[in-house]
Design an enzyme around this catalytic site. Structure first.
Site, mmCIF file in Angstrom:
data_model
loop_
_atom_site.group_PDB
_atom_site.id
_atom_site.type_symbol
_atom_site.label_atom_id
_atom_site.label_comp_id
_atom_site.label_asym_id
_atom_site.label_seq_id
_atom_site.Cartn_x
_atom_site.Cartn_y
_atom_site.Cartn_z
ATOM 1 N N SER A 90 0.842 -1.188 0.000
ATOM 2 C CA SER A 90 0.000 0.000 0.000
ATOM 3 C C SER A 90 0.886 1.250 0.000
ATOM 4 O O SER A 90 1.708 1.411 -0.903
ATOM 5 C CB SER A 90 -0.967 -0.042 1.194
ATOM 6 O OG SER A 90 -2.024 0.872 1.032
ATOM 7 N N HIS A 225 -7.712 -5.867 0.272
ATOM 8 C CA HIS A 225 -6.516 -5.035 0.370
ATOM 9 C C HIS A 225 -5.427 -5.714 1.207
ATOM 10 O O HIS A 225 -4.238 -5.605 0.899
ATOM 11 C CB HIS A 225 -6.882 -3.684 0.979
ATOM 12 C CG HIS A 225 -5.809 -2.661 0.855
ATOM 13 N ND1 HIS A 225 -5.347 -2.181 -0.354
ATOM 14 C CD2 HIS A 225 -5.080 -2.003 1.811
ATOM 15 C CE1 HIS A 225 -4.401 -1.293 -0.163
ATOM 16 N NE2 HIS A 225 -4.210 -1.163 1.145
#
Length: 243
Positions: A90, A225
């Site tokens: 990320s 995610h």
């Protein structure tokens, strides 16, 4: 947990004879501890976690709120021992990429490979809303809406919550303020990984291919995610072939 010449680097299990090292940059609000545990599943690799201030054992230290300041401090203070791979998840993917650029600019040994997780090309970066400017209560609500509940200990301890939110707020300020400068492509391979159900689309992930003159590959794993929390064995097998 051991360090090497820098408070920025943590290692759970030293392997001086390992063929390579894997340095992991955490996600927004994340800490090195989640990544150094991967050493148990990667016996042929010495795994290090990059520990910026404002989280983990450095929770009480002021966190960096800009990409340039963070990356400069990493390159100034951390020693990446070749041969090595940089991994970033990320926000950590952007930090790993910018670190590789600054290492090249300074003529320092660069990574053998970048493995970038769950974030699209920096030149498609979407700063989003300035959530780092919210007060603590509103920030907690925004974070929990996006990522799920905070640990009970953080919710119930006001002092701890303030410290945790300080590091997270700084990371979100980095996201809001990040504007990548034009740069020549790297020459190391870039591998991009992500969750098949994540909001980061394959088109955004595959756009990293233009940032290297070397090989590029993309692999999606089941999950969202934080796909590696759900199916860690699959990612570990993949990393063992590339790190």
């Amino acid at each position: 947990m051991t360090t090497t010449r820098s408070r920025w680097l943590l290692c759970r299990r030293r392997r001086p004879g390992a063929a390579s090292r894997l340095y992991c940059f955490p996600h927004s609000g994340g800490a090195a501890g989640e990544y150094v545990r991967w050493s148990d599943a990667l016996p042929g690799t010495e795994v290090w976690g990059v520990q910026p201030p404002g989280r983990g054992g450095r929770l009480a230290e002021p966190a960096f709120g800009s990409m340039a300041a963070l990356v400069a401090a990493v390159v100034d203070e951390a020693v990446f021992e070749p041969p090595y791979t940089l991994f970033g998840h990320s926000l950590g993917a952007l930090v790993a990429y910018e670190t590789a650029l600054l290492l090249r600019e300074r003529g320092l040994p660069g990574p053998e490979r970048l493995i970038l997780s769950a974030y699209g090309s920096p030149y498609l970066h979407r700063p989003g809303e300035p959530v780092h400017e919210l007060d603590d209560a509103a920030l907690v609500e925004a974070v929990e809406r996006a990522y799920g509940p905070l640990p009970d200990g953080v919710r119930e301890d006001a002092e701890l919550r303030s410290l945790v939110l300080g590091g997270l707020r700084a990371d979100l300020a980095i996201v809001a303020g990040y504007r990548p400068a034009p740069a020549l492509p790297l020459d190391c391979p870039i591998t991009v990984v992500g969750g098949a159900d994540d909001a980061e689309s394959p088109d955004r992930l595959v756009a990293w291919h233009s940032l290297t003159t070397g090989p590029f590959d993309l692999r999606l794993f089941p999950g969202g995610h934080f796909y590696f929390r759900e199916r860690s064995d699959e990612l570990m097998r993949f990393l063992a072939e590339r790190a």
